[in-house]
Design an enzyme around this catalytic site. Structure first.
Site, mmCIF file in Angstrom:
data_model
loop_
_atom_site.group_PDB
_atom_site.id
_atom_site.type_symbol
_atom_site.label_atom_id
_atom_site.label_comp_id
_atom_site.label_asym_id
_atom_site.label_seq_id
_atom_site.Cartn_x
_atom_site.Cartn_y
_atom_site.Cartn_z
ATOM 1 N N PHE B 118 21.540 12.422 -53.186
ATOM 2 C CA PHE B 118 20.691 13.784 -52.018
ATOM 3 C C PHE B 118 20.683 12.540 -50.753
ATOM 4 C CE2 PHE B 118 16.539 16.371 -51.713
ATOM 5 C CZ PHE B 118 16.960 17.189 -52.020
ATOM 6 N N GLN B 232 9.068 17.241 -39.779
ATOM 7 C CA GLN B 232 10.951 16.601 -40.326
ATOM 8 C C GLN B 232 10.654 18.313 -39.990
ATOM 9 O OE1 GLN B 232 11.444 16.122 -44.897
ATOM 10 N NE2 GLN B 232 12.839 14.455 -43.711
ATOM 11 N N HIS B 234 14.055 20.159 -41.599
ATOM 12 C CA HIS B 234 15.762 20.141 -42.592
ATOM 13 C C HIS B 234 16.692 20.746 -42.155
ATOM 14 C CE1 HIS B 234 17.482 21.610 -45.986
ATOM 15 N NE2 HIS B 234 16.443 20.513 -46.953
ATOM 16 N N LEU B 244 14.371 28.016 -47.343
ATOM 17 C CA LEU B 244 14.504 26.735 -47.365
ATOM 18 C C LEU B 244 16.095 26.346 -47.842
ATOM 19 C CD1 LEU B 244 14.840 23.730 -46.859
ATOM 20 C CD2 LEU B 244 13.595 23.715 -48.988
ATOM 21 N N GLU B 247 18.877 20.772 -49.607
ATOM 22 C CA GLU B 247 19.524 19.945 -49.994
ATOM 23 C C GLU B 247 20.546 19.530 -50.654
ATOM 24 O OE1 GLU B 247 17.635 17.095 -47.227
ATOM 25 O OE2 GLU B 247 18.790 14.970 -49.075
ATOM 26 N N ARG B 278 17.758 13.428 -42.846
ATOM 27 C CA ARG B 278 17.667 14.988 -42.185
ATOM 28 C C ARG B 278 16.821 14.966 -40.940
ATOM 29 N NH1 ARG B 278 12.899 16.919 -47.062
ATOM 30 N NH2 ARG B 278 15.487 17.620 -48.451
ATOM 31 N N HIS B 346 10.165 21.471 -41.107
ATOM 32 C CA HIS B 346 9.857 21.302 -43.108
ATOM 33 C C HIS B 346 9.013 20.283 -43.423
ATOM 34 C CE1 HIS B 346 11.137 21.421 -47.168
ATOM 35 N NE2 HIS B 346 11.939 20.515 -47.075
ATOM 36 N N ARG B 381 11.129 10.882 -43.597
ATOM 37 C CA ARG B 381 11.371 11.245 -45.201
ATOM 38 C C ARG B 381 12.560 11.005 -46.024
ATOM 39 N NH1 ARG B 381 10.350 15.265 -49.059
ATOM 40 N NH2 ARG B 381 11.160 16.681 -47.706
#
Lengths: 211, 576
Positions: B118, B232, B234, B244, B247, B278, B346, B381
């Site tokens: 990730f 955030q 994305h 979405l 990721e 991100r 996001h 994050r």
């Protein structure tokens, strides 16, 4: 352009009193079900037909609270009734780590864990239409999902719950539930297999008693 | 007649954090009565849309220190390091706990939990259930919670305000959506777990329910919001809808490409490429588009996420939901064609100021999950830390609230104590507000006009790139919208599922949260993590290695600063 977009346009710009549930608009929260041209659909994933005309109605077989909002309280009670949690004689301590579960063991119950509780199957089910007590496709499939889970030991207890009262044996295997499911769950199959498992279990217990 | 209910603990929000808190409290003591209120049925909560996975150190090649460092570096050194250390220590047992409760985690051949790569994580440590991890986690928690008779659910109840007296929380006011009847719920402890506020942006991956309700009710009760400037974005959402695309599609090996077919991230995150964090990736996508290397489509400019080289088998086993979403919502089969993507709002890194036990500065009030700001996320994050955060801090908040509520009960107090004023005083304020909406004659503009104005100004002036003048304009415009809201037109005068009234309350909440975001963004004259100021493009540790608290006042937000807790990792330049 999807049916949900049209509903939102209507409530934003034409009549704010239009009531309907929605949230994720990506087919996973399960809240936006309705009849679209007579078929149960998630409105967020139902395209508006080329003609531009579409009939939107509340899901069948549920009391209508307002516009497209229907009362699913009965289903919420059925959920608890099938004991949708892991039942074990002895629970493993956290320090012992995970229960090993091979991919093929996961595969056994995987599709039955994909239900989003959208209620389309109940809207399509002729047995539920006639008897609101009928356990119904989604709740039965969920109970069966735990019966198939290699970590679970509650299958016998749950089979009684799934077949007692207006249980799995009331299913007439029309199969509409599986046709309308937006997540490719096959609750009709779950219901048939519950019947078989229950029959086998009771046969076994009769044979044991006979010994 | 206002209905009254009483619980030792009232939990607002039934997503991953709220449910985990409820179960923790229920197992702490079966003497406690727990009210679980949510404006939607628990399984509709937005946790359901989380796709990629849950980070925890469970593999022998990994270490707690490495997870901590990745998280702290990802946060651009704004995370509180003591909180991060605790978080990484407790995340593994939470994942195991969910496994024991039946979560269908994806597995290795030998039956152990499978982990995937990730963004910003230096090793494979993201546990997953295909690409529907949030869905499975939420349903597992909800189904398990049904075991506990001490958890009393209030499905489709909308919480409007908190009751505070004698310097402590005493309960809350909630609206039953079926009837629009108000109720007063007294409680020794209230846990706010209502998630983020993504819907204040035009283009967001968030569901429509994410309107910052809990943040706003805590803020109005005098509790500060923390680090609100950090929003955030994305990098990969479907143009038009904002749906979405996880990721995990890059974790499994997907490429991001521009119009020239180039994997352009080699110019932004050369070491990590598609697995950069991100904040940096989202800025890179916008930069590519600005420099003319994007595609033009009916919903604006976009880039491509190419999964074709992964093959149908990997896509169907690891990313089935991505394929389903692309097919259903963009008519694209990722096995055959690349997916058009662009960045979208996001996650709100900021939130209600809490400590590691979920305690806010207001005694009895707790918060956890996206609604809260502990903070382990700091300025950015890392993907897959949020589900773990909901579990770790949901549990901690539940346990602490349970012990607090139990001690009050054993001390002979009624839940919520004895109110010196009647509970009707709290409900009548809400009643008045409702009546103003329901009985108003005329009215001018539609609610949707005000909502869209807010979403558009947040997108353009408080978005991925920000600067002084735009932020000042945003603040002025938000205040102006606040002035316009009370005279908006309301069509629905009924009391059954009056969703228009609910949306009016939500918009009212979002305006407060948005004001705090714009204010904090204006005050932070540096760039850090997701907060990028074109007029202050560098990080400035000397002046801004600090959290910003914002307090609600009649004149707007009032700021305060708070030191960042640095334990073992000194801030250095952040490179990927």
């Amino acid at each position: 352009m999807f049916v949900l977009d049209a509903l939102n346009y209507a409530s934003d710009w034409l009549d704010g009193s239009l009531a309907f549930r929605w949230s994720c608009r990506m087919g996973v929260c399960g809240s936006c079900g309705a009849l679209v041209n007579g078929t149960p659909k998630l409105t967020c994933a139902a395209p508006i037909p080329e003609t531009g005309e579409v009939l939107i109605e509340p899901l069948h077989n549920f009391p209508v609270q307002k516009d497209l909002v229907v009362d699913i309280g009965g289903f919420m009670e059925k959920l608890v009734r099938v004991e949708p949690w892991i039942i074990r004689e002895r629970e493993r301590a956290l320090e012992e780590g995970e229960y090993p579960q091979k991919p093929e063991e996961l595969e056994k119950y995987d599709q039955f864990s994909a239900c989003i509780n959208c209620m389309l199957c109940y809207a399509a089910c002729p047995v539920f239409a006639a008897d609101k007590e009928f356990i119904g496709p989604a709740a039965a499939a969920l109970g069966f999902r735990y019966n198939l889970d290699s970590r679970d030991e509650g299958a016998n207890e749950r089979l009684d719950l799934l077949t007692g009262g207006a249980g799995a044996f009331d299913c007439t295997f029309v199969g509409e539930c599986s046709i309308v499911c937006p997540k490719n769950v096959d609750p009709a199959l779950a219901l048939q297999r519950i019947k078989i498992d229950a029959a086998v279990t009771s046969l076994k217990s009769i044979m044991r008693r006979g010994k | 007649m206002v209905e009254k209910f009483s619980h030792d603990i009232a939990i607002v929000g039934a997503g991953a954090a709220g449910l985990r808190a409820a179960i923790a409290a229920a197992t702490f003591s079966d003497k406690l009565s727990i009210g679980l209120l949510s404006k939607v049925y628990p399984m509709r909560s937005h946790t359901v849309s989380a796709e990629g996975g849950t980070a925890a150190v469970l593999k022998e090649y990994d270490s707690l220190d490495l997870h901590a460092l990745d998280t702290i570096k990802g946060s651009d050194y704004l995370a509180d390091q003591d909180a991060v250390e605790l978080f990484v220590r407790e995340a593994p047992s939470e994942v195991i706990q969910l496994e024991h409760w039946g979560c269908p985690w994806s597995r290795e051949e030998d039956g152990k939990l499978a982990a995937r790569a990730f963004g910003g994580m230096s090793v494979k440590r993201t546990l997953f259930a295909a690409d529907k991890t949030g869905f499975h986690l939420l349903h597992t928690l909800f189904q398990h919670s049904l075991k506990y008779p001490s958890i009393v659910r209030y499905d489709e109840w909308f919480v409007l305000s908190l009751a505070v007296e004698g310097g402590a929380v005493r309960g809350l006011v909630a609206l039953d959506l079926r009837t629009s009847e108000l109720a007063f719920v007294s409680a020794s402890a209230v846990i706010v777990a209502t998630g983020g506020a993504g819907r204040m942006y035009q283009f967001t991956t968030n569901g429509v329910i994410k309107t910052g309700d809990g943040m706003a009710i805590a803020y109005r009760a005098g509790v500060p919001l923390k680090d609100m400037e950090f929003i955030q974005f994305h990098p990969t959402a479907l143009p038009g809808t904002g749906i979405l695309i996880t990721e995990a599609s890059r974790g499994e090996g997907g490429y991001l490409k521009n119009k020239d077919g180039e994997r352009f991230l080699s110019r932004y995150t050369p070491e990590k490429m598609e697995l950069g964090p991100r904040d940096i990736l989202s800025r890179a996508l916008v930069q590519e588009i600005r420099e003319g290397r994007g595609f033009e489509g009916p919903f604006g400019a976009y880039l491509l996420l190419d999964l074709r080289h992964l093959g149908e088998k990997v896509i169907d086993s690891k990313l089935p939901f991505v394929r389903e979403l692309a097919l259903n919502y963009a008519k694209i089969d990722p096995v055959k064609e690349p997916i058009p993507v662009r960045p979208a709002q996001h996650y709100t890194m900021g939130g209600i100021h809490t400590d590691v036990n979920g305690r806010t500065p207001l005694p009895g009030l707790y918060s956890c999950g996206e609604a809260a700001c502990v903070t382990i996320n700091g300025a950015n994050r890392l993907g897959s830390n949020s589900l773990s955060e909901c579990l770790v801090f949901g549990r901690r908040a539940g346990l602490d609230a349970a012990s607090f509520a139990l001690s009050r009960r054993e001390g002979g107090h009624n839940p919520g104590g004895d109110l010196s004023v009647s509970s009707e005083q709290y409900t009548s304020l809400a009643e008045e507000k409702m009546n103003r909406l329901l009985k108003k004659e005329g009215g001018q503009e539609r609610l949707a006009e005000i909502r869209e104005s807010l979403q558009s100004l947040m997108e353009t002036k408080v978005g991925i790139f920000r600067e002084d003048e735009g932020l000042r304009e945003a603040l002025r415009e938000i205040r102006e919208l606040k002035g316009r809201l009370p005279s908006a037109k309301v069509d629905d005068r009924g009391r059954t599922f009056n969703m228009e009234m609910v949306h009016a309350f939500e918009l009212d909440f979002m305006l407060d949260v948005a004001e705090s975001v714009a204010y904090s963004a204006l005050m932070r004259r540096e760039s850090r993590g997701a907060h990028f100021r074109t007029d202050f493009p560098k990080r400035d540790d000397r002046s801004f290695l600090l959290h910003q608290l914002s307090y609600n006042t009649p004149e707007g937000p009032r700021g305060e600063k708070l030191a960042v807790n640095v334990t073992r990792w000194q801030p250095t330049e952040r490179k990927y």
